[in-house]
Structures are given as structure tokens and as C-alpha cells.
Enzyme design. Structure first.
Site, mmCIF file in Angstrom:
data_model
loop_
_atom_site.group_PDB
_atom_site.id
_atom_site.type_symbol
_atom_site.label_atom_id
_atom_site.label_comp_id
_atom_site.label_asym_id
_atom_site.label_seq_id
_atom_site.Cartn_x
_atom_site.Cartn_y
_atom_site.Cartn_z
ATOM 1 N N GLY A 196 31.364 83.687 66.041
ATOM 2 C CA GLY A 196 32.809 83.926 66.681
ATOM 3 C C GLY A 196 33.584 82.924 67.126
ATOM 4 O O GLY A 196 34.846 83.259 67.305
ATOM 5 N N ASP A 197 33.339 81.591 67.372
ATOM 6 C CA ASP A 197 34.130 80.307 67.707
ATOM 7 C C ASP A 197 33.396 79.268 67.238
ATOM 8 O O ASP A 197 33.585 78.204 67.626
ATOM 9 C CB ASP A 197 34.164 80.193 69.231
ATOM 10 N N LEU A 198 33.386 79.384 65.615
ATOM 11 C CA LEU A 198 32.957 78.155 65.062
ATOM 12 C C LEU A 198 33.728 77.182 64.597
ATOM 13 O O LEU A 198 33.826 76.861 63.328
ATOM 14 C CB LEU A 198 32.004 78.800 63.768
ATOM 15 N N ASN B 85 32.126 72.968 67.982
ATOM 16 C CA ASN B 85 30.979 73.669 68.322
ATOM 17 C C ASN B 85 29.849 73.471 67.412
ATOM 18 O O ASN B 85 28.774 74.437 67.457
ATOM 19 C CB ASN B 85 31.346 75.274 68.497
#
Length: 288
Positions: free
Chosen positions: A195-197, A201
Site C-alpha cells: 500500500g505504500d511501496l 520502504n
């Protein structure tokens, strides 16, 4: 007259959350609304910690997301959650190492297994967060409608209300929303997505890649791949090729990349202002 009590030190807060002593605790600065720390627990385990007053829900959501991603058999590695209590999140410390093409290919294969693990629906049973921005994870059955209602519209309204986008900008994005069924491509079942790749990250360790800071939910698998492409990632071609070999992507996925990038770009507008307006509108225009 009673004296005001001071907040515990980060080391004390981490010790309380982990129910053990702390041998060392070194500040690493801050990110968004939390301070960052690394150190060693009394039992010798090295840790990385986030400490935040007022964002306990965000850190709790991150912990739940990490645990959920870790349940995917053979999937992409995530750090172990050592403790999550109130405004403190304590994780195992990941040793970082230079990126390699082989590690990138392994990430592609493991990410495919994470996505294949699936989700009960689009969305999640818990509220989500992207940095300090709340995410509406209300479950839904169809991805195009869910993505428009739960991801694009809330941030579009926020960016417009705060003056980061004007009415003409909003109209361009609303044109995308009006065509989203045709732009979304073939239907797919909910994937278990990070979801926030973005590349920051993805930590490259001697043991392989480790994914951090998720906004995990049931989503479209192309979202994670589009996020990796938004700001670039080491050996990106190897990641994508290995992923496609393990879990073939549907025809036209490259043309849909800007659609999946609209939400993170809107989030950046809301977090950082008009500096992200141009790439956001560029992505929208590539779809129209």
C-alpha cells in the site's frame, strides 16, 4: 500545588511498550509526527522504534499491517513487531546492505506470493494511515468504485479545500473518475498489498529485501508495482520481470500505471503542497 508531569523519555516509553529494559537508545531524528530511535533491548535484541504522541492509531495500524503481511507464506519479508503499545512501535532492526540484481529478482518473486495470499475484500477491517493522513478502508467489492470512493475522492477534496488544487485541476481529476471503470482494466480479486511501496520502504539487507512502513490492505496488485515505479527503485526491471514470471500481469498493465499513481501523488499534494501538483496532473492527462 500539584506539579505538571512530564512525558516519559523515548527510552522509557520504549521499555514500557516492550515490557523490558533498554540498554541503549539513540535518536535518529523525526519523520512526519513521530520521532525515530534505534538501540538495544535488555535481552540483547537490536530495535528500531517510532514514538508519537497523538498518533497511536496510526502506529497500531502499521503494526497490524506488518503482522498481516508476514502471514503470507513465502511472501516478501517484513520486520518483526517487537511491541506496539499506545504511541510506541518497536520493530526488529534491519541491517542494510547494497541492492543487487539477484535480490531485486527475489523481491519480485516474493511480492507476487504476498499478493497471491489475497484479502477478504478491497479495503480492510481496520482504519488505515498513510503517514499522518487517514485512509478510509471501508470494505468494497469492486476495485474501480472502491479506489475512486475510498482513495481518490477524499484526498482530492482535501487538496482542493486546502488550496493546493484549483477548480480546473479538480475538473481534470474528476474526468478520470468519470471514466474509471474503463481505465481500470480486467477485474481481479483483492490482493494483499503493502500500500505504500515506494523505494524508500524497501530495505536491502544481507538476508534479502525487507518491506517497511506499510499501509496494508486488500487492494489491486498493480498498485504496489506502480508505486515502485513512481520514484524509481534499484534494479526495477529485474523486480518487474521476476514478478511477471511468477504472477503474470494482465494485458495493458503498463498503461494503467498512472491510474495507480494518482492516489500516492494526491497524498503527496496533501502532505507537501503544490510542488506535487504538476506530476499529479501529468499522470491524470496520460489517462485521458
Amino acid at each position: 500545588m500539584p506539579q505538571p508531569t512530564s512525558a516519559p523519555s523515548p527510552a522509557a516509553a520504549i521499555a514500557a511498550a516492550a515490557s523490558t529494559g533498554v540498554r541503549s537508545c539513540t535518536p535518529l531524528g523525526s519523520s512526519h509526527a513521530w520521532t525515530l530511535h534505534r538501540g538495544e533491548l535488555a535481552d540483547g535484541r537490536p530495535f528500531f522504534a517510532k514514538v508519537a504522541d497523538g498518533y497511536a492509531e496510526a502506529l497500531g495500524s502499521e503494526a497490524a499491517g506488518l503482522r498481516w503481511l508476514a502471514e503470507a507464506a513465502g511472501g516478501a519479508a517484513v520486520p518483526e513487531v517487537l511491541a506496539a503499545d499506545g504511541g510506541v512501535l518497536v520493530l526488529e532492526l534491519v541491517r542494510e546492505h547494497g541492492a543487487s540484481a539477484d535480490a531485486a529478482a527475489e523481491l519480485g518473486r516474493r511480492l507476487a506470493l504476498t499478493h497471491r495470499a489475497g484479502a477478504p475484500s478491497f479495503g480492510a477491517s481496520r482504519p488505515g494511515w498513510l503517514a499522518t493522513l487517514p485512509l478510509d478502508n471501508t470494505p468494497g467489492e469492486r476495485w474501480p468504485e472502491w479506489y475512486a470512493r475510498r482513495r481518490l475522492l477524499p484526498y482530492l477534496r482535501d487538496a482542493r479545500d486546502r488550496g493546493f488544487l484549483d477548480s480546473a485541476d479538480a475538473a481534470e481529476l474528476e474526468r478520470v473518475l468519470s471514466r474509471i471503470d474503463g481505465l481500470a482494466g480486467p477485474g481481479e480479486p483483492p490482493a494483499r498489498v503493502h500500500g505504500d511501496l515506494w523505494s524508500g520502504n524497501v530495505l536491502w539487507s544481507p538476508e534479502g529485501t525487507v518491506l517497511i512502513d506499510p499501509a496494508a490492505h486488500g487492494g489491486h496488485r498493480e498498485t504496489d508495482l506502480a508505486m515502485l515505479q513512481l520514484f524509481g527503485a534499484p534494479h526495477l526491471d529485474r523486480i518487474l520481470a521476476a514478478y511477471d514470471e511468477a504472477f503474470p500481469l494482465t494485458e495493458g498493465w503498463r498503461a494503467r500505471v498512472p491510474l495507480h499513481q494518482l492516489h500516492p501523488l494526491l497524498a503527496h499534494v496533501c502532505l507537501f503542497g503544490r510542488s506535487y501538483r504538476t506530476p499529479l496532473l501529468d499522470a491524470a492527462r496520460r489517462l485521458l
